[in-house]
Design an enzyme around this catalytic site. Sequence first.
Site, mmCIF file in Angstrom:
data_model
loop_
_atom_site.group_PDB
_atom_site.id
_atom_site.type_symbol
_atom_site.label_atom_id
_atom_site.label_comp_id
_atom_site.label_asym_id
_atom_site.label_seq_id
_atom_site.Cartn_x
_atom_site.Cartn_y
_atom_site.Cartn_z
ATOM 1 N N ILE A 1 0.843 -1.207 0.000
ATOM 2 C CA ILE A 1 0.000 0.000 0.000
ATOM 3 C C ILE A 1 0.873 1.250 0.000
ATOM 4 C CG2 ILE A 1 -1.807 1.264 1.245
ATOM 5 C CD1 ILE A 1 -2.628 -1.489 2.469
ATOM 6 N N THR B 1 -6.121 -1.119 10.371
ATOM 7 C CA THR B 1 -6.880 -2.179 9.707
ATOM 8 C C THR B 1 -8.235 -2.415 10.376
ATOM 9 O OG1 THR B 1 -6.897 -4.579 9.395
ATOM 10 C CG2 THR B 1 -5.526 -3.779 11.148
ATOM 11 N N ASP B 2 -9.179 -2.955 9.609
ATOM 12 C CA ASP B 2 -10.490 -3.306 10.192
ATOM 13 C C ASP B 2 -10.379 -4.520 11.119
ATOM 14 O OD1 ASP B 2 -10.060 -5.297 8.280
ATOM 15 O OD2 ASP B 2 -12.031 -5.126 7.345
ATOM 16 N N GLU B 3 -9.231 -5.224 11.060
ATOM 17 C CA GLU B 3 -9.114 -6.465 11.844
ATOM 18 C C GLU B 3 -9.103 -6.210 13.350
ATOM 19 O OE1 GLU B 3 -6.453 -9.391 10.198
ATOM 20 O OE2 GLU B 3 -6.643 -8.539 8.193
ATOM 21 N N TYR C 1 -1.368 -10.226 14.954
ATOM 22 C CA TYR C 1 -1.313 -9.070 14.054
ATOM 23 C C TYR C 1 -2.350 -8.025 14.475
ATOM 24 C CZ TYR C 1 -2.508 -6.204 9.981
ATOM 25 O OH TYR C 1 -2.812 -5.146 9.149
ATOM 26 N N ALA D 1 -4.001 -7.713 17.207
ATOM 27 C CA ALA D 1 -3.775 -7.203 18.574
ATOM 28 C C ALA D 1 -2.693 -6.135 18.568
ATOM 29 C CB ALA D 1 -3.383 -8.356 19.500
ATOM 30 N N LYS E 1 -1.869 -4.187 16.006
ATOM 31 C CA LYS E 1 -2.394 -2.980 15.349
ATOM 32 C C LYS E 1 -3.349 -2.249 16.311
ATOM 33 C CE LYS E 1 -1.849 -1.635 11.667
ATOM 34 N NZ LYS E 1 -0.815 -0.749 11.065
ATOM 35 N N HIS F 1 -9.121 -18.075 13.073
ATOM 36 C CA HIS F 1 -9.520 -17.447 11.800
ATOM 37 C C HIS F 1 -10.823 -16.663 11.946
ATOM 38 C CE1 HIS F 1 -9.720 -18.289 7.164
ATOM 39 N NE2 HIS F 1 -9.730 -16.999 7.461
HETATM 40 P P1 NAD Z 1 3.449 -4.647 3.560
HETATM 41 O O1 NAD Z 1 3.795 -5.789 4.440
HETATM 42 O O2 NAD Z 1 3.289 -4.872 2.089
HETATM 43 O O3 NAD Z 1 4.515 -3.481 3.721
HETATM 44 C C1 NAD Z 1 5.024 -3.078 4.965
HETATM 45 C C2 NAD Z 1 6.236 -2.208 4.723
HETATM 46 O O4 NAD Z 1 6.741 -1.793 6.009
HETATM 47 C C3 NAD Z 1 7.388 -2.930 4.015
HETATM 48 O O5 NAD Z 1 7.913 -2.098 2.993
HETATM 49 C C4 NAD Z 1 8.406 -3.157 5.104
HETATM 50 O O6 NAD Z 1 9.747 -3.168 4.633
HETATM 51 C C5 NAD Z 1 8.147 -1.974 6.028
HETATM 52 N N1 NAD Z 1 8.564 -2.241 7.409
HETATM 53 C C6 NAD Z 1 8.285 -3.344 8.147
HETATM 54 N N2 NAD Z 1 8.873 -3.254 9.354
HETATM 55 C C7 NAD Z 1 9.529 -2.055 9.376
HETATM 56 C C8 NAD Z 1 10.311 -1.392 10.342
HETATM 57 N N3 NAD Z 1 10.546 -1.944 11.536
HETATM 58 N N4 NAD Z 1 10.805 -0.171 10.052
HETATM 59 C C9 NAD Z 1 10.579 0.402 8.843
HETATM 60 N N5 NAD Z 1 9.856 -0.204 7.870
HETATM 61 C C10 NAD Z 1 9.331 -1.415 8.141
HETATM 62 O O7 NAD Z 1 2.117 -4.032 4.189
HETATM 63 P P2 NAD Z 1 0.842 -3.381 3.480
HETATM 64 O O8 NAD Z 1 -0.088 -4.449 3.123
HETATM 65 O O9 NAD Z 1 1.300 -2.417 2.458
HETATM 66 O O10 NAD Z 1 0.229 -2.583 4.717
HETATM 67 C C11 NAD Z 1 0.630 -1.266 5.011
HETATM 68 C C12 NAD Z 1 -0.147 -0.775 6.216
HETATM 69 O O11 NAD Z 1 -1.539 -0.805 5.943
HETATM 70 C C13 NAD Z 1 0.070 -1.605 7.472
HETATM 71 O O12 NAD Z 1 0.143 -0.726 8.565
HETATM 72 C C14 NAD Z 1 -1.161 -2.483 7.544
HETATM 73 O O13 NAD Z 1 -1.463 -2.833 8.877
HETATM 74 C C15 NAD Z 1 -2.202 -1.567 6.951
HETATM 75 N N6 NAD Z 1 -3.332 -2.235 6.288
HETATM 76 C C16 NAD Z 1 -3.102 -3.195 5.331
HETATM 77 C C17 NAD Z 1 -4.188 -3.787 4.692
HETATM 78 C C18 NAD Z 1 -3.990 -4.803 3.593
HETATM 79 O O14 NAD Z 1 -4.954 -5.368 3.091
HETATM 80 N N7 NAD Z 1 -2.761 -5.079 3.159
HETATM 81 C C19 NAD Z 1 -5.491 -3.412 5.027
HETATM 82 C C20 NAD Z 1 -5.683 -2.439 6.011
HETATM 83 C C21 NAD Z 1 -4.589 -1.845 6.631
HETATM 84 P P1 TYD Z 2 -5.019 -12.725 3.735
HETATM 85 O O1 TYD Z 2 -4.801 -12.280 2.338
HETATM 86 O O2 TYD Z 2 -3.885 -13.353 4.485
HETATM 87 O O3 TYD Z 2 -5.578 -11.450 4.520
HETATM 88 P P2 TYD Z 2 -6.237 -11.366 6.036
HETATM 89 O O4 TYD Z 2 -5.960 -12.617 6.753
HETATM 90 O O5 TYD Z 2 -5.517 -10.201 6.604
HETATM 91 O O6 TYD Z 2 -7.706 -11.123 5.794
HETATM 92 O O7 TYD Z 2 -6.223 -13.733 3.748
HETATM 93 C C1 TYD Z 2 -7.503 -13.392 3.219
HETATM 94 C C2 TYD Z 2 -8.449 -14.530 3.494
HETATM 95 O O8 TYD Z 2 -8.034 -15.668 2.714
HETATM 96 C C3 TYD Z 2 -8.436 -15.002 4.934
HETATM 97 O O9 TYD Z 2 -9.745 -15.425 5.279
HETATM 98 C C4 TYD Z 2 -7.495 -16.195 4.923
HETATM 99 C C5 TYD Z 2 -7.704 -16.782 3.547
HETATM 100 N N1 TYD Z 2 -6.536 -17.426 2.906
HETATM 101 C C6 TYD Z 2 -6.681 -18.674 2.288
HETATM 102 O O10 TYD Z 2 -7.773 -19.278 2.287
HETATM 103 N N2 TYD Z 2 -5.599 -19.221 1.663
HETATM 104 C C7 TYD Z 2 -4.377 -18.609 1.647
HETATM 105 O O11 TYD Z 2 -3.401 -19.173 1.072
HETATM 106 C C8 TYD Z 2 -4.240 -17.326 2.267
HETATM 107 C C9 TYD Z 2 -2.913 -16.619 2.279
HETATM 108 C C10 TYD Z 2 -5.354 -16.770 2.880
#
Ligand code: NAD
Ligand code: TYD
Length: 350
Positions: free
Chosen positions: A13, A131-133, A156, A158, A160, A290
């Site tokens: 993101i 996150t919504d989690e 995770y 907890a 956040k 889960h």
């Molecule tokens: P990601 O895992 O793709 O990227 C995380 C980035 O943070 C990486 O570039 C990593 O190198 C960097 N990072 C990790 N530890 C670090 C540290 N100690 N110091 C500096 N940099 C560090 O994550 P993402 O999916 O892009 O998520 C970004 C943010 O959005 C997170 O805070 C996550 O909780 C939140 N978020 C993600 C989702 C989703 O669906 N991916 C949804 C809602 C919120």
């Molecule tokens: P994920 O992409 O890990 O996001 P989050 O757990 O943060 O929602 O998983 C999305 C959903 O898909 C979740 O219900 C777990 C499930 N999942 C699978 O069924 N198979 C997989 O290989 C992965 C990575 C996730």
Amino acid sequence: MKKILITGGAGFIGSHVVRRFVTNYPNYSIYNLDALTYAGNLENLKDLENSSNYTFVKGDITDETFINALFSKEQFDGVIHLAAESHVDRSIMDPLAFVRTNVMGTAVLLNAARQSWKANWEGKRFYHVSTDEVYGSLGETGLFTEDTPYDPHSPYSASKAASDHFVRAYHDTYGMPVVLSNCSNNYGPNHFPEKLIPLAIFNMRNNKPVPVYGTGENVRDWLFVEDHARAIDTIFHNGRVGQTYNIGGFNEWKNIDLIHLLCSIMDRKLNRTEGETSKLITFVKDRAGHDLRYAIDANKLKNELGWEPSLQFEEGLERTVDWYLTNEEWLNRVTSGAYQNYYESQYVAR
Ligand code: NAD
Ligand code: TYD
């Protein structure tokens, strides 16, 4: 001229947020701070390397001395904090890594900002991306609102949740101008292939089993990553201080239905016979703890700041599949680990 620190900008993101800010705000100076963990990939931002308003800083948000020095040197006006450990399955294997980065790292950043801004909050803003989690798990009905009590279940979520509490505590205790958002599951280009959608695309492409946890009945709300980046832009600029905004796609899918949709897209794109890709679906042991269902009420953001998702899921998923199929090199370098040498070759060897 505003100087803005974006943390985690080499991640999924974060890279879309950095691109949006560097491109849309030429009068801002954007600093991308990232530790380049396994999830950080600077190849996501190759196109911005020569932009005059973009600076990459390699560093760890848990390193208090380094972070304090960076804030005191650069005098940032704003922070958009995305750096985190972000994968639930990894948090089950190594929970303390999540406490360190997500809780301690956030507290270190808040404290550095507090010291740097010295209670002169004029024009300052600390934006925490969450996150919504944190809200836990829903049954068949209902939606998470900004007032839903926190009830995290994974290490995770907890971690956040704890970081969100610290951000609000800095607002309530010191008057720091903070804003927060809690978003649903993102998908799109540059997603690390450990998460469901990119992992499934990679495995489908390579005729490998596609693992579905449990019975595949779990429900997630999906949002295209560029829509999330646009929401972050809107909230950073126009969100009210001290407020939280839920961000979601109004787009709930059972995992198994999503995987079937993806299979039919892949059959078409790869000229396979109908139903061929779905033979790869493999039900595997369920994830511990889960959460059954996440669903977001994003009406506060819609009504107050006019933000809405721009893409239908089917269209967003097509675009995502197209991106992965035309960027196979990106996927190969991520899955082989080659992307981890990019920083050394581009930034250190020069
Ligand atoms: P990601 O895992 O793709 O990227 C995380 C980035 O943070 C990486 O570039 C990593 O190198 C960097 N990072 C990790 N530890 C670090 C540290 N100690 N110091 C500096 N940099 C560090 O994550 P993402 O999916 O892009 O998520 C970004 C943010 O959005 C997170 O805070 C996550 O909780 C939140 N978020 C993600 C989702 C989703 O669906 N991916 C949804 C809602 C919120
Ligand atoms: P994920 O992409 O890990 O996001 P989050 O757990 O943060 O929602 O998983 C999305 C959903 O898909 C979740 O219900 C777990 C499930 N999942 C699978 O069924 N198979 C997989 O290989 C992965 C990575 C996730």
